[in-house]
Design a protein around this motif. Structure first.
Motif, mmCIF file in Angstrom:
data_model
loop_
_atom_site.group_PDB
_atom_site.id
_atom_site.type_symbol
_atom_site.label_atom_id
_atom_site.label_comp_id
_atom_site.label_asym_id
_atom_site.label_seq_id
_atom_site.Cartn_x
_atom_site.Cartn_y
_atom_site.Cartn_z
ATOM 1 N N UNK A 200 -2.463 11.437 1.771
ATOM 2 C CA UNK A 200 -3.048 10.198 2.295
ATOM 3 C C UNK A 200 -3.075 9.145 1.186
ATOM 4 N N UNK A 201 -2.608 7.955 1.520
ATOM 5 C CA UNK A 201 -2.430 6.893 0.531
ATOM 6 C C UNK A 201 -3.436 5.788 0.787
ATOM 7 N N UNK A 202 -4.190 5.420 -0.255
ATOM 8 C CA UNK A 202 -5.105 4.292 -0.083
ATOM 9 C C UNK A 202 -4.329 2.996 -0.295
ATOM 10 N N UNK A 203 -4.364 2.118 0.732
ATOM 11 C CA UNK A 203 -3.572 0.887 0.684
ATOM 12 C C UNK A 203 -4.405 -0.335 1.068
ATOM 13 N N UNK A 204 -5.677 -0.337 0.654
ATOM 14 C CA UNK A 204 -6.514 -1.518 0.857
ATOM 15 C C UNK A 204 -7.362 -1.512 2.103
ATOM 16 N N UNK A 205 -7.419 -0.395 2.832
ATOM 17 C CA UNK A 205 -8.210 -0.320 4.059
ATOM 18 C C UNK A 205 -9.681 -0.630 3.788
ATOM 19 N N UNK A 206 -10.244 -1.511 4.614
ATOM 20 C CA UNK A 206 -11.651 -1.927 4.562
ATOM 21 C C UNK A 206 -12.012 -2.711 3.306
ATOM 22 N N UNK A 207 -11.024 -2.928 2.459
ATOM 23 C CA UNK A 207 -11.239 -3.768 1.273
ATOM 24 C C UNK A 207 -10.443 -5.061 1.416
ATOM 25 N N UNK A 208 -9.170 -4.915 1.760
ATOM 26 C CA UNK A 208 -8.303 -6.070 1.966
ATOM 27 C C UNK A 208 -8.189 -6.439 3.444
ATOM 28 N N UNK A 209 -8.450 -5.488 4.328
ATOM 29 C CA UNK A 209 -8.350 -5.725 5.772
ATOM 30 C C UNK A 209 -9.157 -4.677 6.513
ATOM 31 N N UNK A 210 -9.532 -5.002 7.735
ATOM 32 C CA UNK A 210 -10.305 -4.081 8.564
ATOM 33 C C UNK A 210 -9.365 -3.197 9.381
ATOM 34 N N UNK A 211 -9.723 -1.936 9.509
ATOM 35 C CA UNK A 211 -8.930 -0.996 10.288
ATOM 36 C C UNK A 211 -9.854 0.021 10.932
ATOM 37 N N UNK A 212 -9.306 0.880 11.756
ATOM 38 C CA UNK A 212 -10.124 1.901 12.401
ATOM 39 C C UNK A 212 -10.705 2.868 11.389
ATOM 40 N N UNK A 213 -11.899 3.319 11.647
ATOM 41 C CA UNK A 213 -12.552 4.242 10.717
ATOM 42 C C UNK A 213 -13.498 5.161 11.479
ATOM 43 N N UNK A 214 -13.911 6.214 10.817
ATOM 44 C CA UNK A 214 -14.868 7.144 11.397
ATOM 45 C C UNK A 214 -15.707 7.754 10.294
ATOM 46 N N UNK A 215 -16.786 8.367 10.681
ATOM 47 C CA UNK A 215 -17.662 9.000 9.700
ATOM 48 C C UNK A 215 -19.115 8.846 10.071
ATOM 49 N N UNK A 216 -19.941 9.537 9.350
ATOM 50 C CA UNK A 216 -21.378 9.448 9.573
ATOM 51 C C UNK A 216 -22.086 9.785 8.276
ATOM 52 N N UNK A 217 -23.263 9.196 8.095
ATOM 53 C CA UNK A 217 -23.998 9.466 6.860
ATOM 54 C C UNK A 217 -23.226 8.992 5.653
ATOM 55 N N UNK A 218 -22.835 9.932 4.800
ATOM 56 C CA UNK A 218 -22.178 9.595 3.547
ATOM 57 C C UNK A 218 -20.696 9.967 3.573
ATOM 58 N N UNK A 219 -20.083 9.935 4.771
ATOM 59 C CA UNK A 219 -18.659 10.242 4.875
ATOM 60 C C UNK A 219 -17.928 9.057 5.498
ATOM 61 N N UNK A 220 -16.658 8.919 5.145
ATOM 62 C CA UNK A 220 -15.863 7.816 5.681
ATOM 63 C C UNK A 220 -14.386 8.204 5.685
ATOM 64 N N UNK A 221 -13.772 8.119 6.846
ATOM 65 C CA UNK A 221 -12.321 8.303 6.965
ATOM 66 C C UNK A 221 -11.746 7.056 7.634
#
Length: 333
Positions: A200-221
Protein backbone atom coordinates in the motif's frame (compact mmCIF):
# COMPACT_ATOMS: atom_id res chain seq x y z
CA UNK A 1 -63.44 -7.98 -74.77
CA UNK A 2 -64.89 -8.26 -71.30
CA UNK A 3 -63.48 -10.84 -68.96
CA UNK A 4 -65.65 -12.18 -66.23
CA UNK A 5 -64.23 -11.69 -62.72
CA UNK A 6 -64.27 -14.88 -60.72
CA UNK A 7 -63.16 -16.01 -57.30
CA UNK A 8 -60.48 -18.23 -58.88
CA UNK A 9 -58.98 -15.28 -60.76
CA UNK A 10 -59.01 -13.19 -57.57
CA UNK A 11 -57.28 -15.99 -55.68
CA UNK A 12 -54.58 -16.35 -58.36
CA UNK A 13 -53.88 -12.59 -58.39
CA UNK A 14 -53.64 -12.47 -54.60
CA UNK A 15 -51.28 -15.47 -54.54
CA UNK A 16 -49.09 -13.87 -57.20
CA UNK A 17 -49.04 -10.57 -55.29
CA UNK A 18 -48.18 -12.31 -52.03
CA UNK A 19 -45.38 -14.26 -53.70
CA UNK A 20 -43.93 -11.11 -55.27
CA UNK A 21 -44.15 -9.25 -51.96
CA UNK A 22 -42.50 -12.12 -50.08
CA UNK A 23 -39.62 -12.22 -52.56
CA UNK A 24 -39.12 -8.46 -52.18
CA UNK A 25 -39.12 -8.73 -48.38
CA UNK A 26 -36.59 -11.59 -48.49
CA UNK A 27 -34.37 -9.56 -50.80
CA UNK A 28 -34.56 -6.53 -48.52
CA UNK A 29 -33.74 -8.66 -45.45
CA UNK A 30 -30.84 -10.37 -47.28
CA UNK A 31 -29.47 -7.01 -48.44
CA UNK A 32 -29.82 -5.56 -44.96
CA UNK A 33 -28.01 -8.53 -43.41
CA UNK A 34 -25.27 -8.32 -46.04
CA UNK A 35 -24.67 -4.59 -45.47
CA UNK A 36 -24.79 -5.13 -41.69
CA UNK A 37 -22.21 -7.91 -42.03
CA UNK A 38 -20.07 -5.65 -44.22
CA UNK A 39 -20.48 -2.78 -41.72
CA UNK A 40 -19.41 -5.01 -38.79
CA UNK A 41 -16.50 -6.42 -40.81
CA UNK A 42 -15.17 -2.92 -41.51
CA UNK A 43 -15.61 -1.89 -37.86
CA UNK A 44 -13.94 -5.04 -36.51
CA UNK A 45 -10.99 -4.84 -38.93
CA UNK A 46 -10.49 -1.14 -38.15
CA UNK A 47 -10.79 -1.77 -34.41
CA UNK A 48 -8.17 -4.50 -34.32
CA UNK A 49 -5.85 -2.82 -36.82
CA UNK A 50 -5.78 0.34 -34.69
CA UNK A 51 -4.89 -1.78 -31.65
CA UNK A 52 -7.40 -0.07 -29.38
CA UNK A 53 -8.11 -3.35 -27.63
CA UNK A 54 -4.43 -3.78 -26.76
CA UNK A 55 -4.25 -0.27 -25.35
CA UNK A 56 -7.34 -0.74 -23.16
CA UNK A 57 -6.12 -4.16 -21.97
CA UNK A 58 -2.72 -2.71 -21.06
CA UNK A 59 -4.09 0.20 -19.04
CA UNK A 60 -6.76 -1.93 -17.37
CA UNK A 61 -3.95 -4.18 -16.14
CA UNK A 62 -1.94 -1.18 -14.97
CA UNK A 63 -4.99 0.02 -13.01
CA UNK A 64 -5.53 -3.49 -11.62
CA UNK A 65 -1.89 -3.60 -10.48
CA UNK A 66 -2.31 -0.35 -8.58
CA UNK A 67 -5.77 -0.81 -7.08
CA UNK A 68 -6.31 -4.55 -6.57
CA UNK A 69 -3.62 -6.28 -4.48
CA UNK A 70 -2.26 -9.57 -5.80
CA UNK A 71 -4.47 -9.67 -8.87
CA UNK A 72 -2.74 -10.32 -12.16
CA UNK A 73 -3.11 -11.86 -15.57
CA UNK A 74 -1.31 -15.03 -16.53
CA UNK A 75 0.98 -14.36 -19.49
CA UNK A 76 -0.17 -16.56 -22.34
CA UNK A 77 -3.81 -16.54 -21.27
CA UNK A 78 -6.41 -15.71 -23.91
CA UNK A 79 -7.84 -12.19 -24.11
CA UNK A 80 -11.25 -11.61 -25.67
CA UNK A 81 -11.96 -8.30 -27.40
CA UNK A 82 -14.85 -7.29 -29.65
CA UNK A 83 -16.73 -4.18 -30.72
CA UNK A 84 -20.52 -3.92 -30.98
CA UNK A 85 -22.53 -2.11 -33.69
CA UNK A 86 -22.90 0.82 -31.29
CA UNK A 87 -19.11 1.02 -30.81
CA UNK A 88 -19.06 -0.46 -27.31
CA UNK A 89 -15.72 -2.21 -26.85
CA UNK A 90 -16.11 -5.39 -24.80
CA UNK A 91 -12.95 -6.92 -23.35
CA UNK A 92 -12.46 -9.83 -20.98
CA UNK A 93 -9.52 -11.82 -19.66
CA UNK A 94 -8.93 -14.26 -16.79
CA UNK A 95 -7.34 -12.97 -13.57
CA UNK A 96 -5.26 -14.85 -11.06
CA UNK A 97 -3.62 -14.41 -7.69
CA UNK A 98 -0.28 -15.78 -6.59
CA UNK A 99 -0.44 -18.32 -3.76
CA UNK A 100 3.01 -19.64 -2.98
CA UNK A 101 4.83 -20.11 -6.27
CA UNK A 102 1.77 -20.84 -8.38
CA UNK A 103 -1.11 -18.77 -9.75
CA UNK A 104 -4.72 -19.60 -8.97
CA UNK A 105 -7.61 -18.58 -11.21
CA UNK A 106 -10.01 -16.38 -9.24
CA UNK A 107 -12.25 -14.82 -11.88
CA UNK A 108 -12.62 -12.85 -15.09
CA UNK A 109 -12.07 -9.16 -15.72
CA UNK A 110 -15.00 -7.72 -17.68
CA UNK A 111 -14.56 -4.34 -19.39
CA UNK A 112 -17.04 -2.34 -21.45
CA UNK A 113 -15.66 0.84 -23.04
CA UNK A 114 -18.59 2.89 -24.36
CA UNK A 115 -18.68 6.04 -26.47
CA UNK A 116 -19.97 7.91 -23.43
CA UNK A 117 -17.18 7.18 -20.91
CA UNK A 118 -19.41 7.79 -17.89
CA UNK A 119 -21.30 4.63 -18.84
CA UNK A 120 -18.19 2.48 -19.20
CA UNK A 121 -17.79 -0.40 -16.75
CA UNK A 122 -14.86 -2.24 -15.23
CA UNK A 123 -15.63 -5.18 -12.98
CA UNK A 124 -14.33 -8.58 -11.93
CA UNK A 125 -16.56 -11.63 -11.91
CA UNK A 126 -15.20 -13.82 -9.12
CA UNK A 127 -15.45 -17.59 -9.15
CA UNK A 128 -16.35 -17.51 -5.48
CA UNK A 129 -17.53 -14.75 -3.14
CA UNK A 130 -14.76 -12.28 -2.37
CA UNK A 131 -14.01 -11.32 1.19
CA UNK A 132 -13.79 -7.52 1.07
CA UNK A 133 -11.88 -7.54 4.37
CA UNK A 134 -9.15 -9.66 2.80
CA UNK A 135 -6.98 -6.60 2.32
CA UNK A 136 -7.28 -3.78 4.83
CA UNK A 137 -4.29 -1.53 5.45
CA UNK A 138 -4.04 0.92 8.33
CA UNK A 139 -2.13 4.21 8.26
CA UNK A 140 0.62 4.43 10.90
CA UNK A 141 -0.20 8.07 11.63
CA UNK A 142 -2.94 10.56 10.87
CA UNK A 143 -2.12 12.52 7.69
CA UNK A 144 -3.45 15.81 9.06
CA UNK A 145 -2.25 15.74 12.67
CA UNK A 146 0.65 13.30 12.69
CA UNK A 147 -0.95 11.45 15.63
CA UNK A 148 0.18 7.83 15.94
CA UNK A 149 -2.48 5.34 14.90
CA UNK A 150 -3.07 1.65 15.50
CA UNK A 151 -4.65 -1.21 13.54
CA UNK A 152 -7.54 -3.52 14.20
CA UNK A 153 -6.05 -6.81 15.30
CA UNK A 154 -7.59 -10.21 14.63
CA UNK A 155 -5.89 -12.92 16.72
CA UNK A 156 -7.72 -15.56 14.69
CA UNK A 157 -5.33 -14.86 11.79
CA UNK A 158 -2.36 -16.26 13.70
CA UNK A 159 -4.41 -18.98 15.39
CA UNK A 160 -5.50 -20.31 12.02
CA UNK A 161 -1.94 -20.31 10.72
CA UNK A 162 -0.78 -22.17 13.81
CA UNK A 163 -3.38 -24.90 13.27
CA UNK A 164 -2.86 -25.62 9.57
CA UNK A 165 -0.27 -28.13 8.43
CA UNK A 166 3.18 -26.66 7.81
CA UNK A 167 3.09 -28.16 4.32
CA UNK A 168 0.82 -25.31 3.30
CA UNK A 169 1.44 -22.00 1.57
CA UNK A 170 -0.71 -18.93 2.09
CA UNK A 171 -1.18 -15.26 1.34
CA UNK A 172 -1.01 -12.64 4.08
CA UNK A 173 -1.44 -8.88 4.17
CA UNK A 174 -0.31 -6.59 6.99
CA UNK A 175 0.32 -2.97 7.90
CA UNK A 176 3.40 -1.50 9.55
CA UNK A 177 3.71 0.95 12.44
CA UNK A 178 5.81 3.36 10.40
CA UNK A 179 6.29 4.43 6.81
CA UNK A 180 9.12 2.94 4.78
CA UNK A 181 10.46 3.34 1.29
CA UNK A 182 9.82 0.33 -0.96
CA UNK A 183 13.51 -0.55 -0.67
CA UNK A 184 13.31 -0.44 3.12
CA UNK A 185 10.21 -2.67 3.09
CA UNK A 186 11.94 -5.21 0.87
CA UNK A 187 14.96 -5.13 3.19
CA UNK A 188 12.66 -5.45 6.21
CA UNK A 189 11.17 -8.65 4.75
CA UNK A 190 14.42 -10.06 3.37
CA UNK A 191 15.10 -12.33 6.42
CA UNK A 192 11.85 -14.19 5.72
CA UNK A 193 11.47 -16.83 3.02
CA UNK A 194 8.54 -15.01 1.40
CA UNK A 195 7.65 -13.37 -1.88
CA UNK A 196 6.51 -9.74 -1.70
CA UNK A 197 3.64 -9.05 -4.10
CA UNK A 198 2.18 -5.60 -3.37
CA UNK A 199 2.59 -2.65 -0.98
CA UNK A 200 0.00 0.00 0.00
CA UNK A 201 1.41 3.35 -1.11
CA UNK A 202 0.75 6.61 0.67
CA UNK A 203 0.08 9.25 -2.00
CA UNK A 204 -1.37 12.22 -0.12
CA UNK A 205 -4.76 10.81 0.92
CA UNK A 206 -6.58 13.09 3.40
CA UNK A 207 -3.62 15.45 3.36
CA UNK A 208 -3.61 16.71 -0.22
CA UNK A 209 -7.14 15.54 -1.12
CA UNK A 210 -10.17 13.87 0.41
CA UNK A 211 -10.91 10.23 -0.35
CA UNK A 212 -12.89 7.33 1.06
CA UNK A 213 -11.80 6.13 4.46
CA UNK A 214 -12.81 3.84 7.29
CA UNK A 215 -11.89 3.19 10.88
CA UNK A 216 -12.93 3.75 14.43
CA UNK A 217 -11.25 5.01 17.56
CA UNK A 218 -7.54 5.17 16.86
CA UNK A 219 -7.54 3.37 13.50
CA UNK A 220 -7.70 4.75 9.98
CA UNK A 221 -7.67 3.10 6.55
CA UNK A 222 -8.02 4.99 3.27
CA UNK A 223 -8.79 4.15 -0.34
CA UNK A 224 -5.26 3.85 -1.64
CA UNK A 225 -3.25 2.65 -4.59
CA UNK A 226 -0.34 0.27 -4.32
CA UNK A 227 3.24 -0.24 -5.44
CA UNK A 228 4.12 -3.41 -7.33
CA UNK A 229 6.05 -4.54 -10.38
CA UNK A 230 6.05 -1.94 -13.15
CA UNK A 231 4.69 -2.40 -16.68
CA UNK A 232 5.84 -1.06 -20.00
CA UNK A 233 4.60 -1.39 -23.56
CA UNK A 234 5.72 -0.48 -27.05
CA UNK A 235 4.09 2.33 -29.01
CA UNK A 236 1.61 -0.10 -30.60
CA UNK A 237 1.03 -2.02 -27.32
CA UNK A 238 1.87 -5.28 -29.10
CA UNK A 239 4.91 -5.87 -26.91
CA UNK A 240 4.24 -5.68 -23.17
CA UNK A 241 6.34 -6.64 -20.16
CA UNK A 242 6.06 -6.60 -16.39
CA UNK A 243 8.80 -6.61 -13.77
CA UNK A 244 8.70 -8.38 -10.43
CA UNK A 245 8.66 -6.56 -7.11
CA UNK A 246 12.33 -7.05 -6.28
CA UNK A 247 14.98 -4.72 -4.94
CA UNK A 248 17.00 -4.87 -8.18
CA UNK A 249 14.00 -3.49 -10.10
CA UNK A 250 12.88 -1.00 -7.45
CA UNK A 251 14.02 2.20 -9.18
CA UNK A 252 12.73 0.95 -12.53
CA UNK A 253 9.35 0.03 -11.01
CA UNK A 254 8.99 3.53 -9.53
CA UNK A 255 9.99 5.13 -12.82
CA UNK A 256 7.49 3.02 -14.76
CA UNK A 257 4.67 3.79 -12.33
CA UNK A 258 5.24 7.53 -12.64
CA UNK A 259 5.58 7.21 -16.42
CA UNK A 260 2.25 5.38 -16.77
CA UNK A 261 0.57 7.92 -14.49
CA UNK A 262 1.87 10.76 -16.63
CA UNK A 263 0.82 9.00 -19.86
CA UNK A 264 -2.73 8.64 -18.54
CA UNK A 265 -2.84 12.26 -17.37
CA UNK A 266 -1.44 13.64 -20.63
CA UNK A 267 -3.26 11.43 -23.13
CA UNK A 268 -6.51 10.23 -21.58
CA UNK A 269 -9.61 11.99 -20.30
CA UNK A 270 -10.71 12.14 -16.68
CA UNK A 271 -13.70 9.97 -17.60
CA UNK A 272 -11.41 7.33 -19.09
CA UNK A 273 -9.23 7.28 -15.98
CA UNK A 274 -12.04 7.33 -13.45
CA UNK A 275 -15.04 5.65 -15.10
CA UNK A 276 -13.28 3.08 -17.23
CA UNK A 277 -10.11 2.35 -15.24
CA UNK A 278 -11.46 3.17 -11.78
CA UNK A 279 -8.51 5.41 -10.89
CA UNK A 280 -9.56 8.42 -8.84
CA UNK A 281 -7.42 11.44 -7.85
CA UNK A 282 -4.65 10.31 -10.20
CA UNK A 283 -3.31 13.82 -10.77
CA UNK A 284 -3.12 14.59 -7.04
CA UNK A 285 -1.41 11.28 -6.36
CA UNK A 286 1.06 11.77 -9.19
CA UNK A 287 1.98 15.26 -7.97
CA UNK A 288 2.41 14.03 -4.40
CA UNK A 289 4.68 11.14 -5.41
CA UNK A 290 6.76 13.44 -7.59
CA UNK A 291 7.19 15.85 -4.69
CA UNK A 292 7.43 13.55 -1.66
CA UNK A 293 8.63 10.26 -3.10
CA UNK A 294 7.40 6.73 -2.43
CA UNK A 295 6.32 5.70 1.07
CA UNK A 296 4.63 2.39 1.85
CA UNK A 297 3.06 1.12 5.05
CA UNK A 298 2.46 -2.59 4.65
CA UNK A 299 2.62 -5.45 2.19
CA UNK A 300 0.94 -8.49 0.68
CA UNK A 301 3.22 -11.50 0.89
CA UNK A 302 2.98 -15.21 0.17
CA UNK A 303 4.97 -18.21 1.31
CA UNK A 304 5.05 -21.19 3.70
CA UNK A 305 2.85 -20.83 6.79
CA UNK A 306 5.85 -21.43 9.05
CA UNK A 307 7.49 -18.31 7.56
CA UNK A 308 4.31 -16.26 7.80
CA UNK A 309 4.02 -17.17 11.48
CA UNK A 310 7.43 -15.60 12.11
CA UNK A 311 5.92 -12.22 11.23
CA UNK A 312 3.76 -12.47 14.36
CA UNK A 313 6.85 -11.84 16.49
CA UNK A 314 7.87 -8.71 14.62
CA UNK A 315 6.80 -5.67 16.64
CA UNK A 316 6.62 -3.49 13.53
CA UNK A 317 3.75 -5.50 12.02
CA UNK A 318 0.09 -4.91 12.79
CA UNK A 319 -3.38 -5.53 11.38
CA UNK A 320 -2.62 -8.83 9.62
CA UNK A 321 -5.24 -10.45 7.36
CA UNK A 322 -5.07 -13.99 6.04
CA UNK A 323 -5.90 -14.59 2.38
CA UNK A 324 -5.96 -17.80 0.37
CA UNK A 325 -4.18 -21.03 1.34
CA UNK A 326 -3.24 -24.04 -0.75
CA UNK A 327 -1.06 -27.14 -0.70
CA UNK A 328 2.71 -26.86 -0.67
CA UNK A 329 4.17 -25.51 -3.92
CA UNK A 330 7.25 -23.75 -2.59
CA UNK A 331 10.86 -24.19 -3.65
CA UNK A 332 13.23 -24.20 -0.70
CA UNK A 333 16.60 -22.64 -1.35
Amino acid sequence: MNMEWTKDKEKKILLKYRFTLTVKIIRIIAATLFFFWLYMLVISISYHSLGLDKKHIFYSRVAMDWSQPNMQEDFGSIDSAEITPFFTQKISYPVYKMIGKETELIGTKQLAKRLAPMYSTNQTDYLKPKNEQEYTFYLPEHPKTGTKLEANEDPAVWTKLEKVHEGTVAELSFSTKSYMTPEEMLGFLKPYDLDVLWMPLYAGEMKEFETGWGGSGNTLSVDSIGFTGGREAGDDYNSQSKYSLEEKFSELNKKLMLQQMKNLLDNESTSYRENFLGLSHLEERYNYLMKEGFQVYGAVVTGPVKELLKLKENEQIQGANLGEMTYWNWSEE
